[in-house]
Design a protein around this motif. Structure first.
Motif, PDB file in Angstrom:
ATOM      1  N   ALA A 298      66.807  -0.087 -14.050  1.00 45.71           N
ATOM      2  CA  ALA A 298      67.347  -1.130 -14.922  1.00 45.71           C
ATOM      3  C   ALA A 298      68.853  -1.252 -14.719  1.00 45.71           C
ATOM      4  CB  ALA A 298      67.042  -0.815 -16.379  1.00 45.71           C
TER       5      ALA A 298
ATOM      6  N   HIS B 194      68.858  -8.123 -15.149  1.00 42.24           N
ATOM      7  CA  HIS B 194      68.160  -8.915 -16.162  1.00 42.24           C
ATOM      8  C   HIS B 194      68.798  -8.562 -17.497  1.00 42.24           C
ATOM      9  CE1 HIS B 194      64.830 -11.652 -16.963  1.00 42.24           C
ATOM     10  NE2 HIS B 194      64.830 -11.102 -18.154  1.00 42.24           N
TER      11      HIS B 194
ATOM     12  N   TYR C 126      54.614  -6.579 -17.723  1.00 44.26           N
ATOM     13  CA  TYR C 126      55.898  -6.141 -17.192  1.00 44.26           C
ATOM     14  C   TYR C 126      56.318  -7.153 -16.136  1.00 44.26           C
ATOM     15  CZ  TYR C 126      51.747  -3.481 -15.994  1.00 44.26           C
ATOM     16  OH  TYR C 126      50.446  -3.107 -15.823  1.00 44.26           O
TER      17      TYR C 126
ATOM     18  N   THR D 201      59.625  -9.868 -14.625  1.00 44.30           N
ATOM     19  CA  THR D 201      60.416 -10.963 -15.181  1.00 44.30           C
ATOM     20  C   THR D 201      59.619 -12.248 -15.335  1.00 44.30           C
ATOM     21  OG1 THR D 201      61.251 -11.427 -12.947  1.00 44.30           O
ATOM     22  CG2 THR D 201      62.624 -10.070 -14.361  1.00 44.30           C
TER      23      THR D 201
ATOM     24  N   MET E  72      57.937 -12.102 -18.658  1.00 44.37           N
ATOM     25  CA  MET E  72      58.954 -12.077 -19.699  1.00 44.37           C
ATOM     26  C   MET E  72      59.559 -13.460 -19.912  1.00 44.37           C
ATOM     27  SD  MET E  72      62.044  -9.393 -20.319  1.00 44.37           S
ATOM     28  CE  MET E  72      62.746  -9.539 -18.696  1.00 44.37           C
TER      29      MET E  72
ATOM     30  N   ALA F  31      54.303  -6.849 -25.870  1.00 46.18           N
ATOM     31  CA  ALA F  31      54.613  -6.275 -24.560  1.00 46.18           C
ATOM     32  C   ALA F  31      54.215  -4.803 -24.552  1.00 46.18           C
ATOM     33  CB  ALA F  31      56.098  -6.447 -24.251  1.00 46.18           C
TER      34      ALA F  31
ATOM     35  N   THR G 146      54.623  -0.596 -23.720  1.00 45.39           N
ATOM     36  CA  THR G 146      55.484   0.569 -23.594  1.00 45.39           C
ATOM     37  C   THR G 146      54.566   1.771 -23.395  1.00 45.39           C
ATOM     38  OG1 THR G 146      57.371   1.777 -24.534  1.00 45.39           O
ATOM     39  CG2 THR G 146      55.607   1.153 -26.047  1.00 45.39           C
TER      40      THR G 146
ATOM     41  N   GLU H 232      61.864   0.794 -16.467  1.00 41.37           N
ATOM     42  CA  GLU H 232      62.886  -0.253 -16.402  1.00 41.37           C
ATOM     43  C   GLU H 232      62.722  -1.239 -17.553  1.00 41.37           C
ATOM     44  OE1 GLU H 232      64.064  -3.803 -13.196  1.00 41.37           O
ATOM     45  OE2 GLU H 232      62.448  -2.380 -12.789  1.00 41.37           O
ATOM     46  N   GLU H 233      61.473  -1.681 -17.803  1.00 43.91           N
ATOM     47  CA  GLU H 233      61.228  -2.639 -18.881  1.00 43.91           C
ATOM     48  C   GLU H 233      61.565  -2.050 -20.246  1.00 43.91           C
ATOM     49  OE1 GLU H 233      59.205  -2.527 -16.254  1.00 43.91           O
ATOM     50  OE2 GLU H 233      59.345  -4.609 -15.575  1.00 43.91           O
ATOM     51  N   ASP H 234      61.167  -0.796 -20.472  1.00 41.78           N
ATOM     52  CA  ASP H 234      61.485  -0.157 -21.748  1.00 41.78           C
ATOM     53  C   ASP H 234      62.981  -0.228 -22.035  1.00 41.78           C
ATOM     54  OD1 ASP H 234      58.857   0.630 -22.315  1.00 41.78           O
ATOM     55  OD2 ASP H 234      59.082   2.506 -21.214  1.00 41.78           O
TER      56      ASP H 234
ATOM     57  N   TYR I 117      64.180  -3.830 -22.810  1.00 40.73           N
ATOM     58  CA  TYR I 117      63.756  -4.244 -24.148  1.00 40.73           C
ATOM     59  C   TYR I 117      64.555  -3.521 -25.236  1.00 40.73           C
ATOM     60  CZ  TYR I 117      59.633  -5.977 -21.603  1.00 40.73           C
ATOM     61  OH  TYR I 117      58.785  -6.612 -20.730  1.00 40.73           O
TER      62      TYR I 117
ATOM     63  N   TYR J  46      55.466  -3.966 -29.565  1.00 40.84           N
ATOM     64  CA  TYR J  46      55.173  -3.174 -28.374  1.00 40.84           C
ATOM     65  C   TYR J  46      53.928  -2.327 -28.621  1.00 40.84           C
ATOM     66  CZ  TYR J  46      59.898  -4.653 -27.476  1.00 40.84           C
ATOM     67  OH  TYR J  46      61.010  -5.438 -27.314  1.00 40.84           O
TER      68      TYR J  46
END
Length: 260
Positions: A20, A47, A194, A196, A199, A211, A213, A224-226, A229, A239
């Motif tokens: 991330a 992002h 997950y 982009t 998202m 989403a 987790t 990375e997403e966690d 967010y 989540y």
């Protein structure tokens, strides 16, 4: 690049071990100094949701789909309303399932794995409990980069429809991503896994968002997403912790306090 050009690129971001990217604090505190005559490197996959979440409404007004794409999506939604053949208001929930090469991406960066059908089963039940009433009915619209998988795993649900069934024969292969994103953006609420693409489908749709987790399967490990967010702290997002497939739970995620 011709040798007479010599650009001095200045890096203003760094990334966590999970991949991330976040802008450096010095850049954020002195951003006016970077407005002119600067070549800045903001990271390989930036992002910065936490920065632009406040202007998503402005983005939605200016980031418009081509007329032919939006018209086709509007026609699909109208057909689904007629297909339901009831007086109920139809609540469309966009569903994006990212698979294929993203499994390798998640495994290599965070030791995470792709979700299976149990995540979607739980998410569907949440939306049904929220919006299915005597006057309203939920219809899920699913798109994916792995069409056989979603049809095999989500096709058991009578209230799930697939974007491919409405675009096949009407949309060229090169235009399919645009159609899928437009379909997601035209829904009332969203479910995504997950990446982009999903998202942005959720952001452009607005409404409620579910989403994932816990895809690392470990108590403290994050993806990375966690981290994206947690930094953004989105107000209308829920989540689902998928570490225990037999007992998937709604959770809140704590704000990100450090890049680790």
């Amino acid at each position: 690049m011709p040798p007479q050009f010599n650009f001095n690129w200045e890096s203003v971001a760094s990334h966590t071990p999970q991949g991330a990217w976040f802008p450096n604090q010095e850049f954020l505190e002195n951003i006016d100094n970077y407005k002119y005559n600067k070549f800045i490197n903001i990271g390989m996959y930036p992002h910065y949701l936490f920065l632009f979440k406040s202007i998503v409404g402005h983005i939605k007004k200016n980031l418009l789909f081509k007329n032919q794409t939006q018209d086709l999506v509007d026609k699909c939604l109208a057909e689904l309303r007629e297909e339901t053949s009831s007086d109920k208001e139809i609540i469309f929930v966009g569903v994006h399932c990212r698979r294929t090469d993203y499994g390798w991406h998640m495994e290599s960066l965070a030791g995470a794995t792709l979700v299976d059908h149990t995540y979607f089963d739980k998410a569907f039940d949440i939306y049904r409990s929220r919006y299915n009433t005597d006057s309203r009915q939920v219809v899920f619209l699913a798109v994916s980069d792995d069409q056989p998988w979603i049809k095999e795993n989500l096709g058991k649900h009578s209230d799930v429809r697939f974007g491919l069934d409405f675009s096949q024969g009407k949309v060229e292969d090169g235009q399919m991503p645009g159609f899928d994103l437009c379909l997601l953006a035209s829904c009332d609420h969203s479910i995504h896994t997950y990446g982009t693409f999903g998202m942005w489908g959720s952001l452009l749709a607005g409404g409620d968002v579910i989403a994932t987790t816990g895809t690392t399967g470990k108590e403290e490990a994050t993806t990375e997403e966690d981290q994206i967010y947690r930094r953004a702290a989105m107000e209308n997002w829920v989540y689902l912790d998928v570490r225990d497939k037999a007992n998937i739970q709604e959770v809140t995620i704590s704000p990100l306090t450090s890049l680790s």
